[in-house]
Design an enzyme around this catalytic site. Structure first.
Site, PDB file in Angstrom:
ATOM      1  N   ASP A   1      -6.046  -3.304  -1.671  1.00  0.00           N
ATOM      2  CA  ASP A   1      -4.938  -3.065  -0.751  1.00  0.00           C
ATOM      3  C   ASP A   1      -4.329  -4.372  -0.215  1.00  0.00           C
ATOM      4  OD1 ASP A   1      -3.342  -2.162   1.421  1.00  0.00           O
ATOM      5  OD2 ASP A   1      -4.655  -0.447   1.715  1.00  0.00           O
TER       6      ASP A   1
ATOM      7  N   SER B   1       0.835  -1.202   0.000  1.00  0.00           N
ATOM      8  CA  SER B   1       0.000   0.000   0.000  1.00  0.00           C
ATOM      9  C   SER B   1       0.875   1.261   0.000  1.00  0.00           C
ATOM     10  CB  SER B   1      -0.966  -0.037   1.183  1.00  0.00           C
ATOM     11  OG  SER B   1      -2.023   0.864   0.997  1.00  0.00           O
TER      12      SER B   1
END
Length: 260
Positions: free
Chosen positions: A153, A40
């Site tokens: 994510d 991320s």
């Protein structure tokens, strides 16, 4: 034979700005590693570092007034509030359209296949596309369709994927976790959703964080995951952490001695 050193940069949304400050200090102190794993926000700054991009130029860009709002393009979609097209373009430009093979330091980027629940690790292909997939915070960014997968994510599976660095051959692993602590003020349904996800992620983190030889956690829990306007504060907190731990990092890097 010198041990192979790996750096793992974890997820954290806006808290991930701390990674930028941390990496600036590594450069200033001429500390290098043999491989990087990014998840991320960690994928963004890990990619820029591995590409050899000027991190102070990146800081000026991210802290320019109104920049955060300009790159968050609202989506007319049930899949997420932000399209992610603008931030993808910024990442693509900053990394100069590099592939993983072009990078100066080997990098792995982690995402989650939302349809199968699998952890997906990128080692080849477009760096920008892999990063765009990794930053797709559920409910906020639209999932990213790439290589036949619908990706979100990487933190959904593991916010600090230390085991990936080990699989890449790292003998010593330094991990930077920017999600220590939870927000006290929850001002919207999205804040509540994201904090709920982070609480679940925390259980996975506790089970896996012991795999690092040195775990570094800046005191950044007071910054919300979506408070992108606090970039300067986050960067300085990352710098402060790196400067405080500098001698310890050097000792482990140079001597290959694990922390007791």
């Amino acid at each position: 034979m010198n041990p192979k050193r790996g750096l793992v940069l974890g997820a954290g949304g806006a808290r991930g700005f701390a990674h930028l400050g941390f990496l600036q200090v590594l450069n200033e102190e001429a500390m290098s590693v043999d491989l990087v794993v990014g998840c991320s926000a960690g994928a963004i700054f890990g990619a820029l570092w591995c590409a050899g991009i000027d991190l102070y130029r990146v800081q000026r860009l991210l802290t320019y007034p109104g920049f955060a709002k300009k790159i968050l393009d609202p989506a007319v979609s049930k899949e997420g509030l932000i399209k992610g097209d603008r931030i993808f373009e910024v990442i693509r430009l900053l990394t100069k359209d590099m592939t993983f093979a072009d990078l100066k330091v080997p990098l792995a980027v982690v995402a989650t296949d939302i349809e199968t629940g699998e952890l997906v690790v990128f080692h080849e292909g477009s760096v920008a596309q892999a990063v765009r997939a990794s930053i797709s915070i559920p409910g906020f960014f639209k999932p990213y369709r790439y290589q036949g997968r619908l990706l979100v994510d990487g933190a959904v599976k593991n916010r600090l994927p230390i085991h990936i660095a080990r699989e890449m051959g790292a003998d010593l692993v330094f991990a930077v976790d920017v999600k220590k602590g939870f927000q006290n003020r929850l001002n919207s349904a999205l804040d509540i959703l994201l904090q709920s996800i982070e609480i679940l992620e925390d259980e996975v983190f506790k089970a896996n964080c012991c795999g690092a030889d040195l775990l570094l956690q800046p005191d950044i829990g007071h910054i919300g995951s979506l408070q992108f306007d606090r970039a300067e504060e986050g960067i300085q907190l990352g710098r402060s952490l790196a400067l405080t731990k500098c001698s310890e990092i050097k000792r482990i890097m140079e001597l290959g001695v694990k922390k007791p």
